[in-house]
Design a protein around this motif. Structure first.
Motif, PDB file in Angstrom:
ATOM      1  N   VAL A   1      12.565 -50.164  28.408  1.00 29.36           N
ATOM      2  CA  VAL A   1      12.502 -50.751  29.750  1.00 29.36           C
ATOM      3  C   VAL A   1      12.626 -52.276  29.727  1.00 29.36           C
ATOM      4  O   VAL A   1      13.324 -52.862  30.563  1.00 29.36           O
ATOM      5  N   LYS A   2      11.973 -52.905  28.782  1.00 25.97           N
ATOM      6  CA  LYS A   2      11.871 -54.371  28.772  1.00 25.97           C
ATOM      7  C   LYS A   2      13.228 -55.089  28.804  1.00 25.97           C
ATOM      8  O   LYS A   2      13.419 -55.997  29.620  1.00 25.97           O
ATOM      9  N   PRO A   3      14.208 -54.729  27.965  1.00 21.50           N
ATOM     10  CA  PRO A   3      15.494 -55.439  28.033  1.00 21.50           C
ATOM     11  C   PRO A   3      16.188 -55.300  29.395  1.00 21.50           C
ATOM     12  O   PRO A   3      16.764 -56.264  29.904  1.00 21.50           O
ATOM     13  N   ALA A   4      16.113 -54.126  29.991  1.00 17.37           N
ATOM     14  CA  ALA A   4      16.743 -53.908  31.296  1.00 17.37           C
ATOM     15  C   ALA A   4      16.040 -54.700  32.391  1.00 17.37           C
ATOM     16  O   ALA A   4      16.689 -55.239  33.294  1.00 17.37           O
ATOM     17  N   VAL A   5      14.706 -54.798  32.317  1.00 16.95           N
ATOM     18  CA  VAL A   5      13.948 -55.589  33.294  1.00 16.95           C
ATOM     19  C   VAL A   5      14.284 -57.074  33.142  1.00 16.95           C
ATOM     20  O   VAL A   5      14.520 -57.769  34.135  1.00 16.95           O
ATOM     21  N   LEU A   6      14.325 -57.556  31.910  1.00 10.99           N
ATOM     22  CA  LEU A   6      14.701 -58.958  31.674  1.00 10.99           C
ATOM     23  C   LEU A   6      16.084 -59.246  32.252  1.00 10.99           C
ATOM     24  O   LEU A   6      16.296 -60.268  32.914  1.00 10.99           O
ATOM     25  N   GLY A   7      17.014 -58.341  32.038  1.00  6.87           N
ATOM     26  CA  GLY A   7      18.363 -58.501  32.577  1.00  6.87           C
ATOM     27  C   GLY A   7      18.385 -58.508  34.092  1.00  6.87           C
ATOM     28  O   GLY A   7      19.094 -59.314  34.713  1.00  6.87           O
ATOM     29  N   ALA A   8      17.619 -57.622  34.706  1.00  4.29           N
ATOM     30  CA  ALA A   8      17.580 -57.538  36.169  1.00  4.29           C
ATOM     31  C   ALA A   8      16.983 -58.810  36.779  1.00  4.29           C
ATOM     32  O   ALA A   8      17.476 -59.324  37.790  1.00  4.29           O
ATOM     33  N   ILE A   9      15.913 -59.329  36.166  1.00  2.00           N
ATOM     34  CA  ILE A   9      15.292 -60.558  36.672  1.00  2.00           C
ATOM     35  C   ILE A   9      16.264 -61.730  36.529  1.00  2.00           C
ATOM     36  O   ILE A   9      16.466 -62.514  37.466  1.00  2.00           O
ATOM     37  N   MET A  10      16.889 -61.852  35.377  1.00  2.42           N
ATOM     38  CA  MET A  10      17.829 -62.947  35.143  1.00  2.42           C
ATOM     39  C   MET A  10      19.012 -62.866  36.107  1.00  2.42           C
ATOM     40  O   MET A  10      19.409 -63.858  36.726  1.00  2.42           O
ATOM     41  N   GLU A  11      19.559 -61.678  36.250  1.00  6.46           N
ATOM     42  CA  GLU A  11      20.687 -61.472  37.156  1.00  6.46           C
ATOM     43  C   GLU A  11      20.316 -61.844  38.590  1.00  6.46           C
ATOM     44  O   GLU A  11      21.090 -62.484  39.302  1.00  6.46           O
ATOM     45  N   HIS A  12      19.114 -61.468  39.000  1.00  7.83           N
ATOM     46  CA  HIS A  12      18.691 -61.762  40.366  1.00  7.83           C
ATOM     47  C   HIS A  12      18.586 -63.271  40.610  1.00  7.83           C
ATOM     48  O   HIS A  12      19.113 -63.783  41.596  1.00  7.83           O
TER      49      HIS A  12
END
Length: 185
Positions: free
Chosen positions: A74-85
């Motif tokens: 989960v962690k890499p996908a969450v980091l990506g989603a936050i950065m993308e946002h």
């Protein structure tokens, strides 16, 4: 953009610090994807498989995962989603964030104001460091009802925090308080 992560007392929850303001004021709690319509960031985070709770503070995002999912997934996908946002320029919230405490009308107004003041000055800053929030929900016949959010919701140590910490604090300063109980909203 560098996003730091911190563990919380709740093993199902991680705190993400994007290094910039998340909310200018208040907090926002999304215990499920159904209530995330007011937040483009929350919608993006709930799209990550395994995310079952999102909470925003002034400078952090707290993510709760389901029991079947491992943080390594989960962690890499969450980091990506936050950065993308944050790179997209979209707002975190489409509307206003919640101010926190519930309103209270009645004869106990002075006691309720004291309770809210103690929560704001002593309790909320401490639990925010752990990625959560605790807000006033009600006061009736000596019992204070509090709503636990973010990392505090479902945390194994939340009962201990509530009873040994917050209840003792409130009872010490406000003799009219006899007990503290959590509520689910």
């Amino acid at each position: 953009m560098f996003i730091q992560t911190e563990s919380t007392p709740n093993p199902a929850t991680l705190k993400f610090l994007p290094g910039q303001t998340v909310l200018d004021a208040g907090t926002a709690d999304f215990p499920s994807a159904e209530g995330a319509a007011s937040s483009p960031l929350a919608q993006r985070l709930f799209a990550v498989k395994g995310v079952c709770g999102v909470f925003f503070g002034s400078d952090f995002v707290t993510i709760t995962k389901d029991d079947a999912t491992d943080w390594d997934h989960v962690k890499p996908a969450v980091l990506g989603a936050i950065m993308e946002h944050f790179q997209s320029g979209e707002p975190v919230m489409a509307g206003e964030a919640a101010s926190g405490h519930a309103e209270h009308d009645g004869e106990d107004g002075e006691i309720v104001n004291q309770i809210k003041e103690l929560l704001d000055s002593r309790v909320r800053p401490a639990v925010a460091q752990d990625g959560g929030d605790i807000t006033f929900h009600g006061f009736e016949r000596g019992v204070v009802y509090l709503h636990m959010q973010g990392a505090c919701a479902g945390c194994p140590s939340s009962t201990l925090t509530l009873k040994m910490g917050i209840e003792n604090l409130l009872r010490h300063y406000i003799p009219e308080v006899t007990e503290v109980r959590p509520v689910a909203v």
